[in-house]
Design an enzyme around this catalytic site. Structure first.
Site, PDB file in Angstrom:
ATOM      1  N   CYS A 193      -5.182  -0.637   4.531  1.00  0.00           N
ATOM      2  CA  CYS A 193      -6.354  -0.478   3.982  1.00  0.00           C
ATOM      3  C   CYS A 193      -6.473  -1.311   2.617  1.00  0.00           C
ATOM      4  CB  CYS A 193      -6.402   0.911   3.443  1.00  0.00           C
ATOM      5  SG  CYS A 193      -5.173   1.571   2.431  1.00  0.00           S
TER       6      CYS A 193
ATOM      7  N   PRO B 116       6.825   2.168  -0.335  1.00  0.00           N
ATOM      8  CA  PRO B 116       7.541   2.061   0.948  1.00  0.00           C
ATOM      9  C   PRO B 116       6.684   1.445   2.137  1.00  0.00           C
ATOM     10  CG  PRO B 116       7.666   4.166   0.454  1.00  0.00           C
ATOM     11  CD  PRO B 116       6.839   3.685  -0.608  1.00  0.00           C
TER      12      PRO B 116
ATOM     13  N   GLN C 239       4.487  -1.505   7.595  1.00  0.00           N
ATOM     14  CA  GLN C 239       3.282  -1.972   8.218  1.00  0.00           C
ATOM     15  C   GLN C 239       3.563  -3.505   8.561  1.00  0.00           C
ATOM     16  OE1 GLN C 239       1.111  -0.968   4.810  1.00  0.00           O
ATOM     17  NE2 GLN C 239       0.017   0.930   5.801  1.00  0.00           N
TER      18      GLN C 239
END
Length: 422
Positions: A50, A113, A118
């Site tokens: 995002c 974290p 990701q």
């Protein structure tokens, strides 16, 4: 060969731009393969969250113009639109950027974290797509190692702070007592899981999890005693929801102004707090125009995040130093790799010469020659053959006046005496 890290993030681009440049999970493999097919990228990985969309590349020249053009074309932006908010890091700077990102030093929430997980997912998808080779693979492994060291050796990750935590903190400012509040969470990914955990720990009265698949929603709901519903059931749940937090991978808005307006009427205009963490946005921006709605996007969380970061600022310098050490170590290993092919060829040449001389010695012994003399001839022959090519080249360099090359040869062979004199 060059490493490139390029992209946009929350510091360079608005959420409106970031949602246009975001990659969905379904797009990722095809996009990676297209990127390597249509540009000079030999290895590639894409990180899309995002807050950022970044490409990590190993290419055969030190510019990324063709990659920027591909990225703009893929997302239907003009090149000028993309250039206005994009950054490009090369080689050592690219390595440093990746390590800072994975360590949480470049995040909206310092030390958060989730970004490491990701990035690991981005690496796994690139491997699935077949676009990660030995060089980019080594960089990812070095990046993960450095990020782990930062996490364990500094206080950068203490006092949990994340976008999810910031959203719940903001909800507490709107509703001072969450024990009487009901929450609707849209999505079932990592961010929504964190939101659910924070709300549960704050003792929120009731949590409803809405997701595209009921199975995924139920798995999350079970962890926190929540209720699971499908996305299609959101309109029925809205009227009972004081808090609505959404984070899905949908390409189109899930909540529109009309649905929220109808829910507000049923609530008799009791305030509704909404946070849209998704990129692209899940909630139409026009919802924020409604009275009694407090709608925040991921960019609006900056202020809340900043307040919660003070405890981590002291650890940031120590983390930066660890990243610096990680960069130095990786670049040194990378430079060492450049010698591997030369060393391999040199060893193979030496082994061929050895085998030739050894075969000759074995034939002489089989014919009854004196073993001592055979050994002496073996040693002389091997020495002469090993020195022949370097000797010829050094004589040639000396004749050409290449004293610097002779000095390098002396260093290469670790010779103590006989340095060339100017």
């Amino acid at each position: 060969m060059a490493f490139i890290a390029l992209g946009i993030n929350h510091k360079t681009a608005s959420v409106a731009v970031r949602e246009r440049v975001a990659f969905t999970p379904e797009q990722m493999v095809e996009a990676l393969q297209q990127l390597c097919r249509l540009t000079t990228s030999r290895e590639a990985a894409i990180l899309s969250t995002c807050n950022r969309s970044e490409l990590y590349l190993e290419i055969d020249h030190p510019t990324a113009d063709d990659v920027l053009a591909w990225l703009a074309d893929y997302h239907r932006l003009t090149l000028d639109e993309l250039r206005a908010c994009a950054y490009v890091h090369q080689d050592e700077d690219a390595v440093r950027h990746m390590m800072r990102v994975a360590s949480g030093l470049d995040s909206m929430v310092l030390g958060e974290p989730q970004i490491l997980g990701q990035m690991k997912s981005a690496y796994a998808v690139a491997r699935e797509a077949g676009t990660v080779g030995p060089l980019l693979g080594r960089l990812f492994q070095a990046t993960f190692s450095t990020a782990k060291t930062v996490r364990t050796d500094t206080a950068i990750g203490e006092n949990p702070v994340s976008v999810a935590f910031a959203a719940v903190s903001l909800a507490k400012q709107i509703f001072s007592d969450l024990h009487r509040s009901q929450a609707l969470l849209i999505g079932a990914g990592e961010t929504i899981t964190l939101v659910a955990r924070h709300l549960f720990e704050q003792g929120v009265k009731r949590i409803v999890v809405a997701n595209r698949t009921l199975e995924r929603a139920s798995l999350l709901a079970e962890q926190f005693g929540a209720h699971a519903v499908l996305l299609s059931e959101i309109p029925e749940e809205l009227a009972n929801s004081d808090i609505v937090i959404s984070s899905t991978a949908s390409q189109l808005p899930i909540l529109g102004k009309g649905a929220v307006e109808r829910a507000l009427k049923q609530r008799k205009h009791k305030p509704m707090f909404m946070v849209d963490i998704a990129v692209p946005r899940d909630i139409e921006p026009e919802v924020g125009e409604l009275d009694d709605v407090y709608l925040y996007s991921v960019d609006d969380l900056h202020e809340v995040v900043a307040e919660n970061l003070k405890s981590r600022q002291g650890a940031a310098q120590a983390a930066e130093e660890l990243v610096g050490s990680g960069v130095t170590e990786f670049m040194q290993r990378l430079r060492e790799l450049a010698a591997v092919d030369v060393l391999r060829a040199y060893r193979q040449q030496a082994e061929r010469l050895r085998d030739d001389e050894l075969g000759k010695a074995q034939r002489q012994l089989a014919n009854g020659a004196d073993p001592a003399e055979v050994l002496a001839q073996l040693a002389r022959g091997l020495t002469n053959k090993l020195l022949h090519a370097p000797s010829v080249q050094m004589k040639k360099m000396s004749a050409e006046g290449r004293i610097d090359a002779l000095a390098l040869a002396q260093e290469l062979f670790a010779l103590d005496e006989g340095a060339p004199r100017h």
